[in-house]
Design an enzyme around this catalytic site. Structure first.
Site, PDB file in Angstrom:
ATOM      1  N   HIS A  94       0.829  -1.210   0.000  1.00 14.14           N
ATOM      2  CA  HIS A  94       0.000   0.000   0.000  1.00 14.14           C
ATOM      3  C   HIS A  94       0.868   1.267   0.000  1.00 14.14           C
ATOM      4  O   HIS A  94       0.377   2.358   0.295  1.00 14.14           O
ATOM      5  CB  HIS A  94      -0.907   0.033   1.230  1.00 14.14           C
ATOM      6  CG  HIS A  94      -1.756  -1.182   1.395  1.00 14.14           C
ATOM      7  ND1 HIS A  94      -2.639  -1.606   0.442  1.00 14.14           N
ATOM      8  CD2 HIS A  94      -1.839  -2.070   2.409  1.00 14.14           C
ATOM      9  CE1 HIS A  94      -3.249  -2.714   0.851  1.00 14.14           C
ATOM     10  NE2 HIS A  94      -2.773  -3.025   2.036  1.00 14.14           N
ATOM     11  N   HIS A 139      -7.151  -4.503  -1.026  1.00 13.99           N
ATOM     12  CA  HIS A 139      -6.475  -5.779  -1.297  1.00 13.99           C
ATOM     13  C   HIS A 139      -7.141  -6.484  -2.466  1.00 13.99           C
ATOM     14  O   HIS A 139      -6.953  -7.679  -2.674  1.00 13.99           O
ATOM     15  CB  HIS A 139      -6.517  -6.689  -0.072  1.00 13.99           C
ATOM     16  CG  HIS A 139      -6.132  -6.000   1.176  1.00 13.99           C
ATOM     17  ND1 HIS A 139      -7.053  -5.393   2.005  1.00 13.99           N
ATOM     18  CD2 HIS A 139      -4.918  -5.789   1.731  1.00 13.99           C
ATOM     19  CE1 HIS A 139      -6.403  -4.843   3.023  1.00 13.99           C
ATOM     20  NE2 HIS A 139      -5.129  -5.067   2.884  1.00 13.99           N
TER      21      HIS A 139
END
Lengths: 333, 333
Positions: free
Chosen positions: A57, A219
């Site tokens: 991320h 995700h």
């Protein structure tokens, strides 16, 4: 899967080595367990702010370690929660005697492991508070969590809470500021393409060449709906309406408008989306007092974007404007 | 082609509207002809620095408009040179009486149009100097240019030249500093995937699923060679060797190491590459005195990276460290 990596097993370690080499003026990296701390940690008498989560991320969270933002970040394996021993070690490394705040994104593994680490740290005499971010309006429950997921507002809470801590405010105040940011912020994202976790070697999900997913998680976990690709105007309208109606944001509100790239989307497209968002906010009588456009909470090379709106008040504006010096956000110093 | 856009014809205009809305504190956008100027332009008595080129390389150049960097940027259509009238209008808008420096990437159309604009501006009594960047060691001639292409060093010249101008140095000095940066900097890039120009609607070139292109240009123009994908270590070694041997960089040199993402490559991978580059530089006895890691000169959503090394001296380090406040680079203010 095309990636600039060596062995999938080594990606996170090598990334951290790269960060340590590139940003020695800002941060230090500890290995086994892995965590990143600001170069001058621990800062005596200052409440420390720690966050973490799965890698993939970036720049969240390691890119936000430095003066005026995070004291430490705990990077897990790709899309995998950091372990309690990582979080405990980071917590101990940055405690300057004024306690430690954990900023946790609402994913079951993250929440569990941060709680376990907090208990262990308290057992060693460190004051720990935790705030859980759950700003994603897309879905109520999801693949990796119960309740709403924590996404873009986390970036804003880390900046604003980090500024409060830097100004010497006590732990409970810093936690309170972060809770306010979470309460006043909402987000939603979408994907044009999937991403591929290095170990898996193939896309996390399949998305046909003419479809997009609205409400995607960071995700690649399912969103609200799939549909044929539409224009930036229509996509922004769908995301913005969901975000705006949820708080709800009302005429006269001052907001921070954050258009975030998922990792594989060029800046050009983010500004096209921002332009639509600004038009929508103006139409609803909202004043965009502050803005952020860029890829700050990503999903590897996923193409897509998320919108985050945060209702501002004078305190939050002052803390947002306060100096910050990290690899990914830097101003005023 | 999956993009967050409306009509291909409107992408650049809407992007500029988005930038104007997001960064009103930093810049103003003029339409028809299109150019971006710093919010306080013209700055009386300061040499002005202007750059420009095709859109699709953002944040280059518009993201670098602001205090301590560019006075103006001229965005052409995607991968298309700005027109002489755009460049002339921007030049006139930022001239504060101390002349204007044009920083031009070496592509035939850019060089021609900047020259034409410079002639027209001189005809109106404005002093104009130009520096042409040609740092790409990959190929001698290419699809859009004779000689070497201008790539990553352009970012560094805009920062360093912008700092010199901000300090009140005369036009000839600012031009001299940029020429030194070009002379002491070298770059080379590679692509894992192609990109798609909005109007074309399909990838600029085809690259098989298991191949990469070494020495790619920022418009997808051909590089040196195609080969099967290799590890980040091998790729970095190939790029770095070409860059290092060209100047050549020698033991004891202080360098700025810049790992640039092409637009679709996540930060995680750029740090893996930086880690390899740092190892290679250490092995050659080079001291990385400054670094930059991120996507600063891009090719739409192309996946890949480029490496730039700039040989530093005390003057260049001081100018690199000087305060800058733009949408894409910001420190010290």
């Amino acid at each position: 899967m095309k990636k600039l990596i060596n062995k999938p097993d080594d990606v996170v370690r090598e990334e951290l080595q790269g960060m340590a080499a590139a940003h020695a003026d800002l941060l230090r990296v500890h290995f086994d367990p892995d965590y990143i701390v600001r170069a001058d940690a621990p800062v005596r008498g200052k409440a420390a702010v720690v966050s973490g989560g799965g890698s993939g991320h970036e720049p969240l969270h390691g890119g936000f370690v430095g003066t005026g933002m995070l004291d430490a970040a705990c990077p897990g394996a790709v899309f995998t929660s950091p372990t309690p021993d990582q979080i405990l070690a980071a917590t101990k490394a940055v405690d300057g005697g004024a306690g430690v705040l954990h900023i946790v994104k609402n994913y079951t593994g993250d929440v569990m492991n941060f709680e376990m680490a907090a208990d262990l740290a308290r057992g060693e005499g460190i004051r720990v508070e935790a705030v859980v971010m759950n700003d994603d309006v897309a879905v109520q429950d999801s693949l990796y969590t119960a309740g709403r997921r924590g996404v873009g507002v986390t970036v804003l809470a880390e900046k604003i809470g980090g500024a409060a801590a830097e100004q010497g405010r006590p732990l409970a105040d810093v936690a309170g500021v972060c809770r306010k940011v979470n309460a006043q912020g909402r987000s939603m994202g979408m994907a044009l393409t999937s991403c591929a976790v290095p170990h898996a070697g193939k896309p996390t999900f399949d998305l046909p060449a003419d479809e997009m997913e609205i409400g995607i998680g960071i995700h690649g976990e399912p969103g609200r709906t799939r549909m044929k690709i539409r224009s930036a105007a229509e996509i922004t309208e769908m995301l913005a309406r969901s975000v705006l109606d949820d708080l709800p944001f009302v005429r006269g509100d001052a907001v921070l408008a954050f258009v975030n790239g998922m990792g594989g989307t060029p800046l050009m497209e983010l500004y096209v989306v921002y332009n639509e968002l600004a038009r929508i906010c103006a139409g609803r009588g909202l004043w965009i007092a502050r803005s952020l456009v860029g890829s700050y909470i990503t999903s590897l090379e996923m193409a897509g974007c998320s919108l985050t709106l945060l209702k501002l008040d004078d305190e939050l504006i002052r803390l947002w404007d306060a100096p910050v010096r990290t690899a990914a956000l830097r101003w005023g110093m």
